[in-house]
Motif scaffolding. Structure first.
Motif, mmCIF file in Angstrom:
data_model
loop_
_atom_site.group_PDB
_atom_site.id
_atom_site.type_symbol
_atom_site.label_atom_id
_atom_site.label_comp_id
_atom_site.label_asym_id
_atom_site.label_seq_id
_atom_site.Cartn_x
_atom_site.Cartn_y
_atom_site.Cartn_z
ATOM 1 N N LYS A 1 -13.456 5.289 -8.553
ATOM 2 C CA LYS A 1 -13.388 4.067 -7.746
ATOM 3 C C LYS A 1 -12.037 3.387 -7.917
ATOM 4 O O LYS A 1 -11.472 2.865 -6.957
ATOM 5 C CB LYS A 1 -14.507 3.107 -8.130
ATOM 6 N N VAL A 2 -11.526 3.399 -9.129
ATOM 7 C CA VAL A 2 -10.217 2.793 -9.387
ATOM 8 C C VAL A 2 -9.134 3.558 -8.634
ATOM 9 O O VAL A 2 -8.280 2.955 -7.969
ATOM 10 C CB VAL A 2 -9.905 2.759 -10.904
ATOM 11 N N ALA A 3 -9.177 4.880 -8.707
ATOM 12 C CA ALA A 3 -8.185 5.702 -8.013
ATOM 13 C C ALA A 3 -8.267 5.487 -6.501
ATOM 14 O O ALA A 3 -7.240 5.365 -5.829
ATOM 15 C CB ALA A 3 -8.388 7.183 -8.345
ATOM 16 N N LEU A 4 -9.480 5.426 -5.976
ATOM 17 C CA LEU A 4 -9.659 5.192 -4.546
ATOM 18 C C LEU A 4 -9.132 3.817 -4.155
ATOM 19 O O LEU A 4 -8.467 3.672 -3.126
ATOM 20 C CB LEU A 4 -11.130 5.329 -4.162
ATOM 21 N N GLY A 5 -9.372 2.821 -4.986
ATOM 22 C CA GLY A 5 -8.860 1.477 -4.720
ATOM 23 C C GLY A 5 -7.341 1.435 -4.728
ATOM 24 O O GLY A 5 -6.719 0.783 -3.877
ATOM 25 N N VAL A 6 -6.739 2.124 -5.676
ATOM 26 C CA VAL A 6 -5.275 2.172 -5.754
ATOM 27 C C VAL A 6 -4.701 2.867 -4.524
ATOM 28 O O VAL A 6 -3.736 2.389 -3.914
ATOM 29 C CB VAL A 6 -4.819 2.884 -7.051
ATOM 30 N N LEU A 7 -5.309 3.991 -4.135
ATOM 31 C CA LEU A 7 -4.835 4.707 -2.952
ATOM 32 C C LEU A 7 -4.986 3.860 -1.693
ATOM 33 O O LEU A 7 -4.086 3.824 -0.849
ATOM 34 C CB LEU A 7 -5.592 6.020 -2.778
ATOM 35 N N ALA A 8 -6.105 3.158 -1.579
ATOM 36 C CA ALA A 8 -6.321 2.300 -0.411
ATOM 37 C C ALA A 8 -5.283 1.175 -0.387
ATOM 38 O O ALA A 8 -4.739 0.838 0.675
ATOM 39 C CB ALA A 8 -7.732 1.730 -0.433
ATOM 40 N N GLY A 9 -4.988 0.602 -1.534
ATOM 41 C CA GLY A 9 -3.977 -0.447 -1.606
ATOM 42 C C GLY A 9 -2.592 0.053 -1.244
ATOM 43 O O GLY A 9 -1.848 -0.617 -0.511
ATOM 44 N N LEU A 10 -2.253 1.225 -1.753
ATOM 45 C CA LEU A 10 -0.952 1.806 -1.417
ATOM 46 C C LEU A 10 -0.840 2.108 0.073
ATOM 47 O O LEU A 10 0.186 1.832 0.696
ATOM 48 C CB LEU A 10 -0.716 3.083 -2.226
ATOM 49 N N ALA A 11 -1.904 2.663 0.628
ATOM 50 C CA ALA A 11 -1.891 2.996 2.054
ATOM 51 C C ALA A 11 -1.780 1.732 2.897
ATOM 52 O O ALA A 11 -1.008 1.678 3.862
ATOM 53 C CB ALA A 11 -3.148 3.776 2.429
ATOM 54 N N THR A 12 -2.522 0.697 2.532
ATOM 55 C CA THR A 12 -2.467 -0.566 3.272
ATOM 56 C C THR A 12 -1.072 -1.170 3.193
ATOM 57 O O THR A 12 -0.520 -1.618 4.208
ATOM 58 C CB THR A 12 -3.508 -1.555 2.708
ATOM 59 N N GLY A 13 -0.490 -1.185 2.022
ATOM 60 C CA GLY A 13 0.863 -1.723 1.853
ATOM 61 C C GLY A 13 1.885 -0.944 2.651
ATOM 62 O O GLY A 13 2.779 -1.520 3.285
ATOM 63 N N ALA A 14 1.753 0.364 2.649
ATOM 64 C CA ALA A 14 2.700 1.199 3.398
ATOM 65 C C ALA A 14 2.573 0.957 4.897
ATOM 66 O O ALA A 14 3.584 0.811 5.604
ATOM 67 C CB ALA A 14 2.460 2.676 3.081
ATOM 68 N N LEU B 1 -5.278 12.911 -1.397
ATOM 69 C CA LEU B 1 -6.722 12.896 -1.632
ATOM 70 C C LEU B 1 -7.281 14.306 -1.749
ATOM 71 O O LEU B 1 -8.135 14.575 -2.595
ATOM 72 C CB LEU B 1 -7.436 12.143 -0.507
ATOM 73 N N LYS B 2 -6.796 15.216 -0.909
ATOM 74 C CA LYS B 2 -7.251 16.607 -0.982
ATOM 75 C C LYS B 2 -6.890 17.221 -2.335
ATOM 76 O O LYS B 2 -7.707 17.919 -2.944
ATOM 77 C CB LYS B 2 -6.632 17.436 0.143
ATOM 78 N N ASN B 3 -5.680 16.955 -2.800
ATOM 79 C CA ASN B 3 -5.255 17.491 -4.103
ATOM 80 C C ASN B 3 -6.127 16.946 -5.224
ATOM 81 O O ASN B 3 -6.520 17.682 -6.135
ATOM 82 C CB ASN B 3 -3.787 17.175 -4.365
ATOM 83 N N ARG B 4 -6.410 15.647 -5.171
ATOM 84 C CA ARG B 4 -7.253 15.019 -6.205
ATOM 85 C C ARG B 4 -8.664 15.607 -6.169
ATOM 86 O O ARG B 4 -9.246 15.913 -7.203
ATOM 87 C CB ARG B 4 -7.286 13.501 -5.981
#
Length: 89
Positions: free
Chosen positions: A5-18, A47-50
């Protein structure tokens, strides 16, 4: 908290910021759309790699548990045979 969940949250935040950074950049619409598509592809690849890493990890753990279980079953059979032989003897 769950690591996934933490990793997904970080990825979502990065994607939103980008995406927000790209949307507010002074580029033509076609350039902006290409940048968004490229960032989306990069995020999806990450995400696929993870996902593949997690699946590989779980598969190797399952295989280790399976081998350990087989070893315990073999030991139990040997123990039963020893008991059977000592009872006859």
């Amino acid at each position: 908290m769950n690591t996934g969940k933490v990793a997904l949250g970080v990825l979502a935040g990065l994607a939103t910021g980008a995406i927000l950074g790209i949307l507010f950049a002074p580029d033509k619409g076609s350039v902006t759309r290409k940048k968004i598509a490229d960032k989306g592809k990069d995020s999806l690849d990450g995400l696929k790699n993870r996902y593949n890493h997690v699946i590989d990890n779980l598969s190797s753990r399952l295989e280790a548990v399976k081998q350990n279980g087989h070893a315990h079953v073999d030991e139990a059979y040997e123990f039963a045979e020893d008991l059977k032989n000592s009872a006859k003897g």
